[in-house]
Write a protein that holds these residues in place. Structure first.
Motif, PDB file in Angstrom:
ATOM      1  N   LEU A  52       0.839  -1.205   0.000  1.00  8.17           N
ATOM      2  CA  LEU A  52       0.000   0.000   0.000  1.00  8.17           C
ATOM      3  C   LEU A  52       0.873   1.254   0.000  1.00  8.17           C
ATOM      4  CD1 LEU A  52      -2.808  -1.064   2.518  1.00  8.17           C
ATOM      5  CD2 LEU A  52      -2.923  -0.972   0.014  1.00  8.17           C
ATOM      6  N   TYR A  83      -8.588  -5.457  -8.390  1.00  8.42           N
ATOM      7  CA  TYR A  83      -7.788  -5.145  -7.199  1.00  8.42           C
ATOM      8  C   TYR A  83      -7.175  -3.740  -7.334  1.00  8.42           C
ATOM      9  CZ  TYR A  83      -8.684 -10.090  -6.791  1.00  8.42           C
ATOM     10  OH  TYR A  83      -9.323 -11.294  -6.734  1.00  8.42           O
ATOM     11  N   HIS A  84      -5.863  -3.640  -7.381  1.00  9.79           N
ATOM     12  CA  HIS A  84      -5.234  -2.315  -7.379  1.00  9.79           C
ATOM     13  C   HIS A  84      -4.509  -2.028  -8.680  1.00  9.79           C
ATOM     14  CE1 HIS A  84      -6.185  -2.378  -3.130  1.00  9.79           C
ATOM     15  NE2 HIS A  84      -5.589  -3.547  -3.049  1.00  9.79           N
ATOM     16  N   LEU A 141       2.038   1.850  -3.506  1.00 12.16           N
ATOM     17  CA  LEU A 141       0.966   2.444  -4.312  1.00 12.16           C
ATOM     18  C   LEU A 141       0.779   3.917  -3.965  1.00 12.16           C
ATOM     19  CD1 LEU A 141      -1.679  -0.435  -4.126  1.00 12.16           C
ATOM     20  CD2 LEU A 141      -0.552   0.374  -6.205  1.00 12.16           C
ATOM     21  N   PHE A 155      -0.120  -3.975 -10.071  1.00 11.69           N
ATOM     22  CA  PHE A 155       0.735  -3.529  -8.973  1.00 11.69           C
ATOM     23  C   PHE A 155       2.224  -3.709  -9.269  1.00 11.69           C
ATOM     24  CE2 PHE A 155       3.207  -4.732  -5.209  1.00 11.69           C
ATOM     25  CZ  PHE A 155       3.197  -3.508  -4.558  1.00 11.69           C
ATOM     26  N   LEU A 168      -7.113   1.410   3.131  1.00 11.10           N
ATOM     27  CA  LEU A 168      -7.963   1.572   1.961  1.00 11.10           C
ATOM     28  C   LEU A 168      -9.186   2.379   2.353  1.00 11.10           C
ATOM     29  CD1 LEU A 168      -7.743  -2.036   0.487  1.00 11.10           C
ATOM     30  CD2 LEU A 168      -6.593   0.029  -0.341  1.00 11.10           C
ATOM     31  N   ARG A 210     -15.376  -0.019  -9.638  1.00 11.74           N
ATOM     32  CA  ARG A 210     -14.058  -0.557  -9.978  1.00 11.74           C
ATOM     33  C   ARG A 210     -13.895  -0.707 -11.483  1.00 11.74           C
ATOM     34  NH1 ARG A 210     -10.748  -3.114  -6.375  1.00 11.74           N
ATOM     35  NH2 ARG A 210     -11.564  -3.623  -4.320  1.00 11.74           N
ATOM     36  N   GLN A 218      -5.750   2.047 -10.861  1.00 15.94           N
ATOM     37  CA  GLN A 218      -6.407   0.810 -11.305  1.00 15.94           C
ATOM     38  C   GLN A 218      -6.229   0.467 -12.781  1.00 15.94           C
ATOM     39  OE1 GLN A 218     -10.455  -0.092 -10.140  1.00 15.94           O
ATOM     40  NE2 GLN A 218     -10.057   0.436  -8.009  1.00 15.94           N
ATOM     41  N   THR A 257      -6.016   7.546  -9.838  1.00 19.61           N
ATOM     42  CA  THR A 257      -6.307   6.132  -9.608  1.00 19.61           C
ATOM     43  C   THR A 257      -5.236   5.310 -10.321  1.00 19.61           C
ATOM     44  OG1 THR A 257      -7.810   4.277  -9.964  1.00 19.61           O
ATOM     45  CG2 THR A 257      -7.914   6.037 -11.592  1.00 19.61           C
TER      46      THR A 257
END
Lengths: 478, 440
Positions: free
Chosen positions: A109, A323-324, A112, A327, A309, A319, A131, A129
């Motif tokens: 995290l 997920y993220h 990110l 990554f 989060l 979304r 994503q 973002t």
């Protein structure tokens, strides 16, 4: 070309797996008969040495940035640092399941969050973002934000048009269409920039926004970019910037200050993550305050010394990735930024623009350059004027000289286009050798055109028949 | 000049002279002064490689989740990836190439793509497969868009027993395209219950196995659909032992390819699988390798059917996808080739066996029971007297499971999700059981 199915023999395996304790029949009985597979899938049966030799042989038929110069315009095929590969394989990242609690994922995290902060500063925009899994995925996300914004204001579907310069990447119109926007094409001026008069005419109360590539796909910086974004905003629209060409102004100008509402990064271009034979990439999306309330969830936030989060955004579009985002791609980009720092980032754009203009200055003496003048990180030649030798022939002949060809037949506004992007990571000797090869090919086109038209001569296969592959598609082994 | 940029001051002088300018700044005069950014951007100094390595290593070390034994699935599974996979992926000729636009220099990429497409067709029982999508979730979302274009229907039927992570992505794409999402409920056995197919349905989605690990009964569904498409989202490892969806009339089969030798990577990059029946070939998104011949009649491969794609068809393309997840598809290709048919079956059976073994032992504990009675593959939902407490105790003992919060979106309360692979040892199973035995 032999495939892996041509290797090996029945009964061979290249991996060892703990055998089940019970017999296969007994275990298969746990599956209802009608759902049970009655025949094993047809997969290769090879030993490990055969497997390794097959894929090593395949790798030798391939050409990557590690093999040599790869001036594929708009793709930014720069060197991919090896350090970043090591870091992406660290068990603390590679082995981390995204369903773990935030408390157990602090390092990931943090990575990110740090990358998000850096990218916001590089874009000069307040929200982001991570994503989107690729540039086109970022575009799609941007178009979803556009729809959401106007819907919330009660202006959608009234505003249902997206303006696109005729030099745009193909992904731009395709992304807009996926969200139901109608694409309106804008003509370019003779200088290759947006025609302000045409823009003014097109701007009505049905326009949701404009998608721009800055600098544009001709490698030309829109010098009236501030005026363009002002006009669009005045007409009630929003501005989307395709960041495919960020390598040319990294650290030297900020999309946010140019008036961008949405800006996507291509981490696999500007931030040196490997292209992987077609992916994975990553397409983080920075946005203005206007659009921040609609960004995908969740967000990584820092509270005290803890990363967590946050789901606190009721107007989110939802979304776009389970997920993220990608990554491990984000992580490589973070390592790249950490190593370069501000000074390094500026050297990147300096080096990219310097190399491109050097090649331009050398090659415009031999090839047509329809949109002349200073370029940024790339420029577009035309293969016209060499008799019946076409751009595709020049591209194939470059392979015989040991180079990957430039992007060809794009942008569409240049006939027989050759789009050259050298990036900052090529030594001067390589740039010179490329110039020399191009000059020789131009000579060959006049003196022995068949040599060029029948190229390549030295590659693992000769020129391949694409028309046949389209007419009678063979897309798998029988 | 850093280690990635080879221009010496002498080189720079030489290049500037050839261009006809005296300074690098002269190359940026087209950026108007008001837009030129001076001063810091990130505020970061330049660092050396060792510094960056240490910094990032410390970050990795602070993600303590990798210390837990992953009984955690929910769509991504902890199968062993043989060393050979990572080594082949590290070949620079493969991983530093881009999309094989220039076929004569990309026969390596195009050949493995062709192999991958063949393997995915074999597993799914489909006629054609593309060379990858971003992940299973976006692959499923694109399958819905494909069904929408093919049938003009505006409603898609989605099982409630679908991963909430996947569902969220499907919802977003459908909202963007103006498609309504209607839920299909599940029964006491945890499997979907399809009653009627409303007018205007473009497609029905089934997940095989579903989010609860249950094996769906796919028989007879296609026959109820009329012109709507039957879309099946699979775990490819399960297909070693489960009948190929093609046998049940599936029109499109998608899936998350992560179980095929790809690390968790905190959820990305993943691998989207996309396969279809021949009749949908020209609607299929994504890149496809096709076999052809060269000028001398020798066999070779090219990117086929590019006229579906955005760089040719622009707003009329089947999708906007450009960059995909090629390197993960290569990992899956090598993984499947390494396992072979029997190896993959052993992985599937051993995973299933371990799951059933643990489930049986847990069911014997007072207060614990399986939430659903249906057949399951390598994952099950365990009802617990205090699900939150159970998840917490397991974590304290070094075990990660799917927490109750990850099940609530699908309407399951008071339970945890437990997934096993061939990697779970007897000792790990014993530990799991002993934690639950230790009281509630």
């Amino acid at each position: 070309m032999a495939t892996i199915y041509d290797r090996g023999a029945p009964g061979r395996r290249a991996a060892s797996t703990p055998s089940p304790k019970r017999g296969a029949d007994e275990l298969m009985a746990l599956i209802p008969e009608d759902a049970r597979r009655d025949k094993l899938p047809h997969l290769p049966q090879v030993s490990q040495p055969e497997l390794v030799r097959h894929y090593t042989a395949l790798s030798r038929l391939n050409y990557g940035v590690d093999s040599g110069f790869y001036p594929l315009g708009s793709c930014t095929m720069k060197y991919n640092p090896k350090l970043n590969e090591d870091l992406a394989r660290l068990p603390g990242f590679a082995g981390l399941h995204p369903g773990l609690s935030a408390e157990r994922s602090q390092g990931a995290l943090r990575a990110l969050w740090e990358l998000g902060e850096m990218l916001k500063r590089i874009a000069g925009m307040p929200a982001i973002t991570l994503q989107p899994a690729a540039g086109a995925h970022g575009e799609l996300t941007g178009m979803l934000l556009l729809k959401k914004y106007f819907q919330e204001r009660g202006e959608y579907p009234a505003r249902h048009k997206v303006l696109l310069p005729d030099s745009a990447h193909g992904t731009n119109p395709a992304s807009a269409a996926m969200v139901g926007f109608k694409v309106v094409s804008l003509p370019s001026t003779s200088r290759g920039t947006v025609d302000l008069e045409a823009l003014n005419k097109a701007l009505d109360n049905e326009v949701a926004g404009i998608m721009l590539t800055v600098p544009n796909t001709l490698g030309i910086f829109e010098d009236e970019i501030a005026e363009i974004t002002r006009l669009v905003h005045t007409a009630g629209g929003l501005t989307y910037f395709d960041g495919a060409n960020l390598n040319s102004f990294l650290g030297r100008a900020l999309p946010g200050e140019m008036g961008a509402d949405i800006f996507h990064f291509n981490l696999h271009k500007t931030f040196s993550t490997p292209h992987g034979g077609g992916g994975p990439g990553a397409g983080p999306l920075a946005v203005s305050d206007t659009l921040a309330p609609y960004l995908p969830l969740p967000d990584v936030v820092l509270e005290g010394e803890e990363y967590r989060l946050s789901w606190d955004r009721s107007q989110s579009i939802g979304r776009v990735h389970p997920y993220h985002g990608n990554f491990l791609v984000s992580l490589r980009a973070l390592a790249y930024i950490l190593l370069l720092g501000d000074e390094g980032l500026k050297e990147v754009s300096a080096g990219a623009v310097l190399a491109a203009n050097y090649l331009r200055a050398k090659l415009e003496k031999v090839f047509q350059l329809p949109y002349a003048g200073l370029c940024k990180h790339e420029f577009v030649l035309s293969g016209q004027g060499l008799g019946d030798v076409r751009t595709v022939d020049i591209a194939k002949r470059l392979m015989d000289y040991g180079f990957h060809p430039p992007t060809v037949y794009f942008p569409l506004i240049v006939k027989e286009a050759l789009m050259v992007e050298p990036t900052e990571t090529e030594p001067l000797e390589i740039l010179d050798a490329f110039v020399e090869a191009m000059i020789r090919i131009a000579d060959e086109a006049r003196e022995q055109p068949d040599t060029v038209k029948q190229a390549p001569h030295t590659t693992p296969v000769r020129r391949l028949n694409e028309a046949q592959a389209a007419r009678q598609p063979v897309l798998r082994l029988p | 000049m850093g280690e990635y940029i080879p221009h010496t001051p002498e080189d720079i002088r030489h290049m500037l002279e050839a261009i006809g300018v005296s300074d690098i700044q002269d190359l940026f005069t087209d950026i108007t002064e008001e837009l030129r950014h001076e001063g810091p951007t990130t505020g970061l100094p330049s660092r050396d490689e060792a510094w960056v390595r240490n910094y990032v290593q410390r970050m990795a070390d602070s993600s303590t989740g990798t210390e837990l034994v992953p009984f955690l699935g929910g769509g991504l599974y902890d199968h062993y990836s043989p060393s050979v996979v990572g080594h082949i992926l590290s070949r620079g000729e493969l991983f530093t190439a881009y999309t094989p636009y220039q076929a004569e220099l990309s026969q390596g990429t195009l050949t493995w793509m062709f192999e991958f497409q063949t393997m995915i067709c074999e597993l799914t029982g489909m006629d054609v497969a593309n060379s990858s999508m971003y992940d299973g979730a976006t692959a499923l979302a694109e399958a819905v868009l494909c069904a929408h274009r093919a049938t003009k229907g505006t409603t898609v039927l989605v099982p409630r027993a679908l991963s909430p992570w996947v569902r969220a992505v499907v919802d977003t794409y459908c909202w963007g395209a103006g498609i309504k999402v209607k839920e299909v409920p599940y029964g006491e056995d945890g499997r979907m219950q399809v009653d009627d197919i409303p007018e205007g349905t473009c497609g029905l989605i089934a997940a095989q196995p579903n989010y609860f690990g249950c094996i769906e009964d796919l028989r007879g569904l296609k026959e109820q659909l009329g012109k709507a498409l039957f879309i099946v989202s699979v775990n490819p490892v399960a297909l070693a032992v489960l009948e190929a969806p093609g046998k049940f009339g599936a029109d499109i089969v998608v899936g998350e390819g992560q179980p095929l030798g790809i690390p968790f990577g905190f959820g990305g990059p993943l691998l989207g699988l996309f396969a279809a029946r021949e009749e949908h070939l020209r609607r299929m998104p994504g890149r496809v390798s096709g076999r052809t011949v060269d000028a001398e009649g020798n066999e070779g491969y090219v990117m086929a059917l590019q006229t579906r794609e955005q760089h040719i068809r622009r707003e009329k393309a089947t999708s906007n996808i450009c960059t995909n997840s090629a390197l993960c598809a290569l990992a899956a290709t090598v993984y499947l080739a390494a396992q072979g048919p029997e190896g993959l079956r052993d992985v599937a059976l051993a995973s299933m066996e371990r799951a059933h073994e643990l489930a049986k032992r847990l069911e014997d504990l007072p207060g614990y029971s399986l939430a659903f009675g249906g057949p399951y593959f390598n994952e099950f939902i365990l009802r617990c007297p205090d699900a939150e407490g159970t998840a917490r105790k397991l974590e304290q003992a070094g075990i990660a499971v799917l927490p109750p919060s990850a099940l609530e979106p699908t309407g399951v309360e008071g339970a945890i999700g437990v997934a096993l692979t061939e990697r779970r040892t007897d000792e790990e199973l014993d530990l799991f059981v002993s934690v639950l035995e230790g009281g509630n």
